[in-house]
Design a protein around this motif. Structure first.
Motif, PDB file in Angstrom:
ATOM      1  N   TRP A  22       0.873  -1.323  -0.021  1.00 44.35           N
ATOM      2  CA  TRP A  22       0.005  -0.077  -0.031  1.00 44.35           C
ATOM      3  C   TRP A  22       0.813   1.214   0.032  1.00 44.35           C
ATOM      4  N   HIS A  23       2.043   1.142  -0.676  1.00 42.95           N
ATOM      5  CA  HIS A  23       2.789   2.378  -1.040  1.00 42.95           C
ATOM      6  C   HIS A  23       2.882   2.873  -2.351  1.00 42.95           C
ATOM      7  N   PRO A  24       3.081   4.079  -2.716  1.00 43.24           N
ATOM      8  CA  PRO A  24       3.297   4.371  -4.330  1.00 43.24           C
ATOM      9  C   PRO A  24       4.388   3.488  -4.945  1.00 43.24           C
ATOM     10  N   ASN A  25       3.952   2.779  -6.182  1.00 38.18           N
ATOM     11  CA  ASN A  25       4.761   2.074  -6.919  1.00 38.18           C
ATOM     12  C   ASN A  25       5.715   2.970  -7.752  1.00 38.18           C
ATOM     13  N   ALA A  26       6.728   2.365  -8.620  1.00 35.64           N
ATOM     14  CA  ALA A  26       7.466   3.313  -9.397  1.00 35.64           C
ATOM     15  C   ALA A  26       6.682   4.142 -10.385  1.00 35.64           C
ATOM     16  N   ALA A  27       5.688   3.790 -10.855  1.00 37.41           N
ATOM     17  CA  ALA A  27       4.777   4.672 -11.498  1.00 37.41           C
ATOM     18  C   ALA A  27       3.953   5.719 -10.733  1.00 37.41           C
ATOM     19  N   GLY A  28       3.927   5.416  -9.560  1.00 40.26           N
ATOM     20  CA  GLY A  28       3.263   6.412  -8.795  1.00 40.26           C
ATOM     21  C   GLY A  28       3.982   7.464  -8.173  1.00 40.26           C
ATOM     22  N   HIS A  29       5.394   7.098  -8.029  1.00 39.80           N
ATOM     23  CA  HIS A  29       6.479   7.986  -7.700  1.00 39.80           C
ATOM     24  C   HIS A  29       6.879   8.882  -8.781  1.00 39.80           C
ATOM     25  N   ALA A  30       6.633   8.437 -10.007  1.00 36.20           N
ATOM     26  CA  ALA A  30       6.657   9.005 -11.303  1.00 36.20           C
ATOM     27  C   ALA A  30       5.849  10.404 -11.191  1.00 36.20           C
ATOM     28  N   VAL A  31       4.616   9.907 -10.838  1.00 33.00           N
ATOM     29  CA  VAL A  31       3.520  10.939 -10.883  1.00 33.00           C
ATOM     30  C   VAL A  31       3.834  11.974  -9.607  1.00 33.00           C
ATOM     31  N   LEU A  32       4.273  11.441  -8.517  1.00 37.93           N
ATOM     32  CA  LEU A  32       4.562  12.280  -7.254  1.00 37.93           C
ATOM     33  C   LEU A  32       5.659  13.194  -7.880  1.00 37.93           C
ATOM     34  N   GLY A  33       6.583  12.792  -8.625  1.00 39.82           N
ATOM     35  CA  GLY A  33       7.844  13.678  -9.107  1.00 39.82           C
ATOM     36  C   GLY A  33       7.255  14.812  -9.802  1.00 39.82           C
ATOM     37  N   GLN A  34       6.331  14.398 -10.850  1.00 35.03           N
ATOM     38  CA  GLN A  34       5.813  15.596 -11.622  1.00 35.03           C
ATOM     39  C   GLN A  34       4.867  16.413 -10.810  1.00 35.03           C
ATOM     40  N   CYS A  35       4.289  16.060  -9.750  1.00 34.46           N
ATOM     41  CA  CYS A  35       3.725  16.953  -8.690  1.00 34.46           C
ATOM     42  C   CYS A  35       4.760  17.805  -8.175  1.00 34.46           C
ATOM     43  N   LEU A  36       5.885  17.377  -7.786  1.00 37.27           N
ATOM     44  CA  LEU A  36       7.095  18.078  -7.194  1.00 37.27           C
ATOM     45  C   LEU A  36       7.367  19.023  -8.022  1.00 37.27           C
ATOM     46  N   THR A  37       7.683  18.732  -9.278  1.00 35.86           N
ATOM     47  CA  THR A  37       8.031  19.855 -10.427  1.00 35.86           C
ATOM     48  C   THR A  37       7.158  20.944 -10.175  1.00 35.86           C
ATOM     49  N   ALA A  38       5.844  20.656 -10.253  1.00 35.86           N
ATOM     50  CA  ALA A  38       4.756  21.589 -10.426  1.00 35.86           C
ATOM     51  C   ALA A  38       4.894  22.689  -9.206  1.00 35.86           C
ATOM     52  N   ALA A  39       5.048  21.832  -7.798  1.00 36.28           N
ATOM     53  CA  ALA A  39       4.978  22.673  -6.635  1.00 36.28           C
ATOM     54  C   ALA A  39       6.269  23.637  -6.772  1.00 36.28           C
ATOM     55  N   LEU A  40       7.400  23.312  -7.168  1.00 32.92           N
ATOM     56  CA  LEU A  40       8.475  24.329  -7.113  1.00 32.92           C
ATOM     57  C   LEU A  40       8.514  25.325  -8.510  1.00 32.92           C
ATOM     58  N   THR A  41       7.458  25.098  -9.424  1.00 26.38           N
ATOM     59  CA  THR A  41       7.599  26.143 -10.568  1.00 26.38           C
ATOM     60  C   THR A  41       5.998  26.571 -10.704  1.00 26.38           C
ATOM     61  N   ALA A  42       5.454  26.737  -9.465  1.00 23.84           N
ATOM     62  CA  ALA A  42       4.007  27.269  -9.511  1.00 23.84           C
ATOM     63  C   ALA A  42       3.934  28.685  -9.130  1.00 23.84           C
ATOM     64  N   GLY A  43       5.085  29.233  -8.916  1.00 24.58           N
ATOM     65  CA  GLY A  43       4.822  30.557  -8.487  1.00 24.58           C
ATOM     66  C   GLY A  43       4.800  30.896  -6.834  1.00 24.58           C
ATOM     67  N   PRO A  44       4.532  31.944  -6.557  1.00 24.05           N
ATOM     68  CA  PRO A  44       4.406  32.033  -5.208  1.00 24.05           C
ATOM     69  C   PRO A  44       3.118  31.577  -4.188  1.00 24.05           C
ATOM     70  N   ARG A  45       2.873  30.460  -4.455  1.00 25.59           N
ATOM     71  CA  ARG A  45       1.409  29.920  -3.862  1.00 25.59           C
ATOM     72  C   ARG A  45       1.978  29.207  -2.479  1.00 25.59           C
ATOM     73  N   THR A  46       1.332  29.328  -1.665  1.00 26.89           N
ATOM     74  CA  THR A  46       1.389  28.551  -0.283  1.00 26.89           C
ATOM     75  C   THR A  46       0.916  27.078  -0.189  1.00 26.89           C
ATOM     76  N   THR A  47       0.060  26.516  -1.118  1.00 24.23           N
ATOM     77  CA  THR A  47      -0.454  25.278  -1.245  1.00 24.23           C
ATOM     78  C   THR A  47      -0.864  25.048  -2.795  1.00 24.23           C
ATOM     79  N   VAL A  48      -0.006  24.011  -3.184  1.00 26.04           N
ATOM     80  CA  VAL A  48      -0.142  23.619  -4.668  1.00 26.04           C
ATOM     81  C   VAL A  48      -0.882  22.278  -4.376  1.00 26.04           C
ATOM     82  N   THR A  49      -2.026  21.965  -5.096  1.00 30.08           N
ATOM     83  CA  THR A  49      -2.756  20.904  -5.062  1.00 30.08           C
ATOM     84  C   THR A  49      -2.540  20.122  -6.620  1.00 30.08           C
ATOM     85  N   CYS A  50      -2.359  18.643  -6.424  1.00 30.70           N
ATOM     86  CA  CYS A  50      -1.770  18.094  -7.697  1.00 30.70           C
ATOM     87  C   CYS A  50      -3.172  17.000  -7.823  1.00 30.70           C
ATOM     88  N   THR A  51      -3.924  17.219  -8.860  1.00 33.25           N
ATOM     89  CA  THR A  51      -4.919  16.039  -8.923  1.00 33.25           C
ATOM     90  C   THR A  51      -4.869  15.509 -10.203  1.00 33.25           C
TER      91      THR A  51
END
Length: 417
Positions: free
Chosen positions: A378-407
Motif C-alpha cells: 500500500w505504498h506508491p509504486n514506481a509509476a506512482g512515484h513518477a507521478v509524485l515527481g511531476q507533482c513536485l516539479t509543479a510545486a516548485l514552479t507554480a510561483g508564490p503559492r502557499t499550497t499546490v494541489t496536484c490532482t
C-alpha cells in the motif's frame, strides 16, 4: 569555480595553521554544487518503487540487501529507491540529489538516531545526515514527508489493523470465532476512531511541527547561501472510496456475510483486502494527515514569514488509478498491492485461494516478525512515484503559492491548482 574552491581551501588551511579564524565569503559558499534533499518517511524514501540503494548505517557502513530474515533494524530497510519522486522530478539548476528519508521514519528520527527508539532502523538522525550533505553542497530544495508515523499511530499499524480484520472476517466463521478465539480477534470494519482519534492527530501535529522546525533551524545554520525552497508533501491514499463492482461479491457473498473466503481471496489478489465499510474511514484518516501537514505549515509560516515554505497536496494525485478502483487490479494502478510472504522466503504470495486459516495466520506472523517482508504494501509504486515527481516539479514552479494541489484527471492528466 573549481579553481576558486581550491584557492579558498588552501587559504583556509594556511590560515588555520596560523591560528587565524576563517569566515568563508559568499562567493566561496556559492561555489558549492547545488543539491535537492528528501527527508521524512516511506512515502518520500521511495518505499514500493523498487531499485533500493545501499544505506549507510550509524557505523558508516553501506548496507546492501541483508536477506529477508535479517533484523528489521537493518539500515537497508529504509528502502531508499532510485525511483523515488525526488529523482523523477525536473529540478533545473540542481546538480545532485540526496535521499535521506527512511521507511518508518518518525518526527523523533529527525534529531535522534532512528535506533534510539523501539522498532527504529540503524541510521543516524536525519539532521546529522543533512549536515553532512551541507558540508559539500549548497542545499536549494528540500522535500519533507513527515507525520504518518509518530508516537500516536503509524501508517503500517493502521494498514495492518484494517487488513487483518478483513482477513479474519473472511476466513473465520462465527462459531469458530467464539468457540476457539473467544471473540478476541476483531472482525468488524475499521472506524475513524480505530485509526486515529482527534487527540492523537493533534499530538502527532505537535510532534511533526517541532521536527520540521528543527529542520528549518538546521537549514538556516548550514545552508551555504541561506536560499532554499522547502516543500511539505501530504499523503496519497492507495485505496479508492469504493471498489469496482467485480470486487464487491463472490459466490453470492459480500463482506457483510459470515465467512467469505472466495471474496477474501479475490480482493487479496487484487491488492485490496479490506472491508468496503473501512474505505471511507481510511480516507478520513488520509484527510487528517493532510490537515496535519497543512497545520504544520501554517504554524511555521507564521513564525518565519520570509521563508520559502509551501505545501504540496497530493491526496488526489492517484485518482482513477488506485488499487481495486478498476478491473484488473493491481495492474495499471499507482500503488503496490498488499502482499505478504509465507516465511522470509523472498517470494510474495499473490493468491490466497485454497489457503486455510492456519496458513493465513502463519503468513500474518511472518509479517509481524519480519516486517520487511510486507512493508512495501500500500505504498506508491514506481509509476506512482513518477507521478509524485511531476507533482513536485509543479510545486516548485507554480510561483508564490502557499499550497499546490496536484490532482489526477481522466486519462492520467495532472491538474495543478
Amino acid at each position: 569555480m573549481k579553481g576558486l574552491r581550491r584557492a579558498v581551501a588552501m587559504a583556509a588551511l594556511l590560515a588555520g595553521a596560523a591560528g587565524i579564524q576563517v569566515i568563508h565569503s559568499g562567493a566561496a559558499q556559492a561555489a558549492l554544487p547545488t543539491a535537492a534533499v528528501a527527508l521524512g518517511d516511506s512515502f518520500i524514501s521511495g518505499e514500493g518503487a523498487g531499485d533500493y540503494q545501499p544505506v549507510t548505517d550509524t557505523s558508516g557502513t553501506a548496507q546492501s540487501f541483508p536477506g529477508w530474515s535479517a533484523a528489521n533494524s537493518n539500515a537497508y530497510f529504509c528502502h531508499r529507491s532510485a525511483n523515488a519522486s525526488l529523482f523523477k522530478a525536473s529540478l533545473p539548476g540542481i546538480q545532485a540529489r540526496f535521499n535521506l528519508a527512511c521507511s518508518g521514519g518518525r518526527p523523533a528520527d529527525v534529531a535522534s538516531p532512528s535506533s534510539a527508539r523501539a522498532g527504529g532502523r540503524s541510521v543516524a538522525s536525519q539532521l546529522d545526515q543533512l549536515r553532512a550533505v551541507a558540508q559539500t553542497h549548497d542545499i536549494d530544495v528540500v522535500l519533507i514527508g513527515l507525520g504518518s508515523n509518530n508516537s500516536q499511530f503509524t501508517f503500517g499499524d493502521v494498514a495492518s489493523l484494517c487488513a487483518n480484520r478483513f482477513i479474519a472476517d473472511a476466513w473465520t466463521g462465527w462459531w469458530e470465532f467464539w468457540a476457539y478465539l473467544n471473540g478476541e480477534v476483531p472482525q468488524e470494519p475499521c472506524t475513524v476512531s480505530d485509526l486515529a482519534t482527534d487527540a492523537e492527530v493533534a499530538a502527532a501535529t505537535a510532534e511533526t511541527t517541532a521536527a520540521v522546525r528543527q529542520i528549518l533551524d538546521t537549514l538556516a545554520q548550514v545552508d551555504a547561501d541561506g536560499d532554499h525552497r522547502v516543500v511539505l508533501q501530504t499523503y496519497t491514499n492507495p485505496l479508492p472510496l469504493d471498489v469496482a463492482p467485480q470486487y464487491r461479491d463472490e459466490d453470492d457473498r459480500t463482506d457483510t456475510r459470515d465467512k467469505f473466503r472466495a471474496l477474501g481471496a479475490e480482493r487479496y489478489a487484487a491488492g485490496c483486502p479490506i472491508h468496503r465499510a473501512s474505505l471511507a474511514p481510511g480516507h478520513v484518516f488520509s484527510q487528517n494527515l493532510a490537515t496535519l501537514v497543512k497545520n504544520t505549515y501554517t504554524t511555521l509560516a507564521a513564525e518565519r514569514p520570509t521563508a520559502d515554505l509551501r505545501v504540496l497536496d497530493v491526496q488526489r494525485a492517484f485518482d482513477g488509478a488506485r488499487l481495486c478502483e478498476n478491473p484488473g487490479s493491481p495492474d495499471g494502478t499507482l500503488a503496490t498491492p498488499l502482499r505478504v510472504q509465507d516465511g522470509p522466503s523472498g517470494t510474495f504470495v499473490t493468491s490466497l485461494s485454497g489457503r486455510d486459516k492456519i496458513a493465513i495466520q502463519r503468513m500474518a506472523n511472518t509479517c509481524i516478525t519480519y516486517f520487511q517482508t510486507c512493508q512495501e504494501s500500500w505504498h506508491p509504486n514506481a509509476a506512482g512515484h513518477a507521478v509524485l515527481g511531476q507533482c513536485l516539479t509543479a510545486a516548485l514552479t507554480a510561483g508564490p503559492r502557499t499550497t499546490v494541489t496536484c490532482t489526477r484527471g481522466s486519462g492520467g492528466t495532472l491538474t495543478i491548482s
